[in-house]
Design a protein around this motif. Structure first.
Motif, PDB file in Angstrom:
ATOM      1  N   VAL A 152       0.759  -1.127   0.105  1.00  0.00           N
ATOM      2  CA  VAL A 152      -0.125   0.103  -0.033  1.00  0.00           C
ATOM      3  C   VAL A 152       0.824   0.998   0.053  1.00  0.00           C
ATOM      4  N   VAL A 153       2.056   1.277   0.542  1.00  0.00           N
ATOM      5  CA  VAL A 153       2.978   2.252   0.475  1.00  0.00           C
ATOM      6  C   VAL A 153       4.341   1.752   0.515  1.00  0.00           C
ATOM      7  N   GLU A 154       5.275   2.553  -0.321  1.00  0.00           N
ATOM      8  CA  GLU A 154       6.532   2.055  -0.737  1.00  0.00           C
ATOM      9  C   GLU A 154       7.315   3.356  -0.218  1.00  0.00           C
ATOM     10  N   GLY A 155       8.598   3.229   0.395  1.00  0.00           N
ATOM     11  CA  GLY A 155       9.017   4.252   0.816  1.00  0.00           C
ATOM     12  C   GLY A 155      10.634   3.811   1.316  1.00  0.00           C
ATOM     13  N   GLU A 156      11.155   5.363   1.781  1.00  0.00           N
ATOM     14  CA  GLU A 156      12.403   5.040   2.362  1.00  0.00           C
ATOM     15  C   GLU A 156      12.697   6.371   3.228  1.00  0.00           C
ATOM     16  N   ALA A 157      13.265   6.018   4.318  1.00  0.00           N
ATOM     17  CA  ALA A 157      13.779   6.825   5.500  1.00  0.00           C
ATOM     18  C   ALA A 157      15.038   7.033   5.622  1.00  0.00           C
ATOM     19  N   GLU A 158      15.445   8.445   5.874  1.00  0.00           N
ATOM     20  CA  GLU A 158      16.838   8.778   6.391  1.00  0.00           C
ATOM     21  C   GLU A 158      16.706   9.215   7.829  1.00  0.00           C
ATOM     22  N   VAL A 159      17.255   8.481   8.644  1.00  0.00           N
ATOM     23  CA  VAL A 159      17.312   8.948  10.308  1.00  0.00           C
ATOM     24  C   VAL A 159      18.433   8.850  10.891  1.00  0.00           C
ATOM     25  N   LEU A 160      18.694   9.576  12.044  1.00  0.00           N
ATOM     26  CA  LEU A 160      19.659   9.797  12.820  1.00  0.00           C
ATOM     27  C   LEU A 160      19.512   8.510  13.716  1.00  0.00           C
ATOM     28  N   ALA A 161      20.327   7.483  13.947  1.00  0.00           N
ATOM     29  CA  ALA A 161      20.078   6.473  14.860  1.00  0.00           C
ATOM     30  C   ALA A 161      20.797   6.740  16.473  1.00  0.00           C
ATOM     31  N   PRO A 162      20.083   6.352  17.328  1.00  0.00           N
ATOM     32  CA  PRO A 162      20.628   6.573  18.565  1.00  0.00           C
ATOM     33  C   PRO A 162      21.917   5.995  18.852  1.00  0.00           C
ATOM     34  N   ARG A 163      22.871   6.871  19.473  1.00  0.00           N
ATOM     35  CA  ARG A 163      24.213   6.503  19.943  1.00  0.00           C
ATOM     36  C   ARG A 163      24.398   5.398  20.988  1.00  0.00           C
ATOM     37  N   ARG A 164      23.787   5.163  21.931  1.00  0.00           N
ATOM     38  CA  ARG A 164      23.838   4.137  22.636  1.00  0.00           C
ATOM     39  C   ARG A 164      22.615   3.271  22.920  1.00  0.00           C
ATOM     40  N   ALA A 165      22.695   2.197  23.286  1.00  0.00           N
ATOM     41  CA  ALA A 165      21.518   1.123  23.829  1.00  0.00           C
ATOM     42  C   ALA A 165      20.633   1.736  24.821  1.00  0.00           C
ATOM     43  N   GLU A 166      19.383   1.689  24.601  1.00  0.00           N
ATOM     44  CA  GLU A 166      18.670   2.220  25.814  1.00  0.00           C
ATOM     45  C   GLU A 166      17.283   1.266  25.748  1.00  0.00           C
ATOM     46  N   THR A 167      16.718   1.345  26.919  1.00  0.00           N
ATOM     47  CA  THR A 167      15.312   0.574  27.473  1.00  0.00           C
ATOM     48  C   THR A 167      14.657   1.611  27.947  1.00  0.00           C
ATOM     49  N   VAL A 168      13.496   2.117  27.384  1.00  0.00           N
ATOM     50  CA  VAL A 168      12.559   3.243  27.891  1.00  0.00           C
ATOM     51  C   VAL A 168      11.117   2.404  28.120  1.00  0.00           C
ATOM     52  N   GLU A 169      10.385   3.274  29.262  1.00  0.00           N
ATOM     53  CA  GLU A 169       9.178   3.019  29.533  1.00  0.00           C
ATOM     54  C   GLU A 169       8.422   3.791  28.685  1.00  0.00           C
ATOM     55  N   LEU A 170       7.384   2.853  27.910  1.00  0.00           N
ATOM     56  CA  LEU A 170       6.406   3.938  27.221  1.00  0.00           C
ATOM     57  C   LEU A 170       5.334   4.637  28.233  1.00  0.00           C
ATOM     58  N   LYS A 171       5.140   5.853  27.843  1.00  0.00           N
ATOM     59  CA  LYS A 171       4.093   6.481  28.593  1.00  0.00           C
ATOM     60  C   LYS A 171       2.587   6.114  28.286  1.00  0.00           C
ATOM     61  N   GLU A 172       1.905   6.123  29.181  1.00  0.00           N
ATOM     62  CA  GLU A 172       0.567   5.869  29.197  1.00  0.00           C
ATOM     63  C   GLU A 172      -0.125   7.085  28.405  1.00  0.00           C
ATOM     64  N   LEU A 173      -1.030   6.869  27.495  1.00  0.00           N
ATOM     65  CA  LEU A 173      -1.521   7.980  26.968  1.00  0.00           C
ATOM     66  C   LEU A 173      -3.124   8.125  27.695  1.00  0.00           C
ATOM     67  N   PRO A 174      -3.139   9.583  27.838  1.00  0.00           N
ATOM     68  CA  PRO A 174      -4.447   9.866  28.486  1.00  0.00           C
ATOM     69  C   PRO A 174      -5.729   9.391  27.643  1.00  0.00           C
ATOM     70  N   PRO A 175      -6.801   9.192  28.443  1.00  0.00           N
ATOM     71  CA  PRO A 175      -7.870   8.936  27.460  1.00  0.00           C
ATOM     72  C   PRO A 175      -8.343   9.946  26.585  1.00  0.00           C
ATOM     73  N   ILE A 176      -8.768   9.559  25.463  1.00  0.00           N
ATOM     74  CA  ILE A 176      -9.237  10.603  24.342  1.00  0.00           C
ATOM     75  C   ILE A 176     -10.536  10.141  23.782  1.00  0.00           C
ATOM     76  N   SER A 177     -11.284  11.155  23.657  1.00  0.00           N
ATOM     77  CA  SER A 177     -12.887  11.215  23.312  1.00  0.00           C
ATOM     78  C   SER A 177     -12.940  12.277  22.177  1.00  0.00           C
ATOM     79  N   ILE A 178     -13.724  11.972  21.197  1.00  0.00           N
ATOM     80  CA  ILE A 178     -14.276  12.680  20.117  1.00  0.00           C
ATOM     81  C   ILE A 178     -15.499  13.544  20.400  1.00  0.00           C
ATOM     82  N   GLY A 179     -15.399  14.643  20.284  1.00  0.00           N
ATOM     83  CA  GLY A 179     -16.661  15.433  20.879  1.00  0.00           C
ATOM     84  C   GLY A 179     -17.508  15.888  19.783  1.00  0.00           C
TER      85      GLY A 179
END
Length: 156
Positions: free
Chosen positions: A129-156
């Protein structure tokens, strides 16, 4: 809370792959329209969409782009990755209910921690469905992070 780890530049290898999957629902379309301001009726109005070449509502193309960003940021290289550029060619529409998979592949390691990444998206039928390519700056060091909880979202 979930945790995720990155792959630093020094550990990346050409050919390394990862994927990220999501089923696109009505809520995704509504939230993306609200967040982006893109209220094109082909995404939001079934009657309008019936008169288009798609014959039904479709997801925003850039919603697929946002999921590519999520794959790069959360799988490979992962947390700490910085986007420098992205190309995308939209091959077919993503429909509500489609399960799409973003496939990322390390194509080339460039100087100064830059990396060329293949970013292809397919649907549940294996169709591109999509073909592409990215150029990124990769992290310099290994790291493990906690994913933040997202607040509840409603559509009004």
């Amino acid at each position: 809370m979930a945790t995720i780890s990155n792959t630093p530049y020094s550990a990346l290898e050409v050919g390394q792959k990862a994927s990220f999957e999501k089923t696109i629902g009505e809520r995704d379309i509504q939230l993306f329209a609200a967040m982006s301001g893109d209220r094109n009726p082909v995404h939001l109005d079934a009657e309008f969409a019936r008169g288009t070449l798609f014959k039904e509502r479709i997801a925003h193309g850039m919603l697929s782009g946002a999921l590519i960003s999520a794959a790069v940021a959360c799988t490979l290289p992962g947390p700490g990755t910085i986007y420098l550029g992205q190309t995308m060619r939209f091959a077919r529409p993503v429909k509500i209910g489609d399960t799409i998979t973003v496939h990322v592949e390390i194509l080339e390691k460039l100087p100064k921690n830059r990396v060329r990444v293949g970013t292809n998206v397919s649907n549940q039928n294996g169709e591109l469905v999509v073909e592409g390519e990215a150029e990124v700056l990769a992290p310099r060091r290994a790291e493990t992070v906690e994913l933040k909880e997202l607040p509840p979202i409603s559509i009004g």
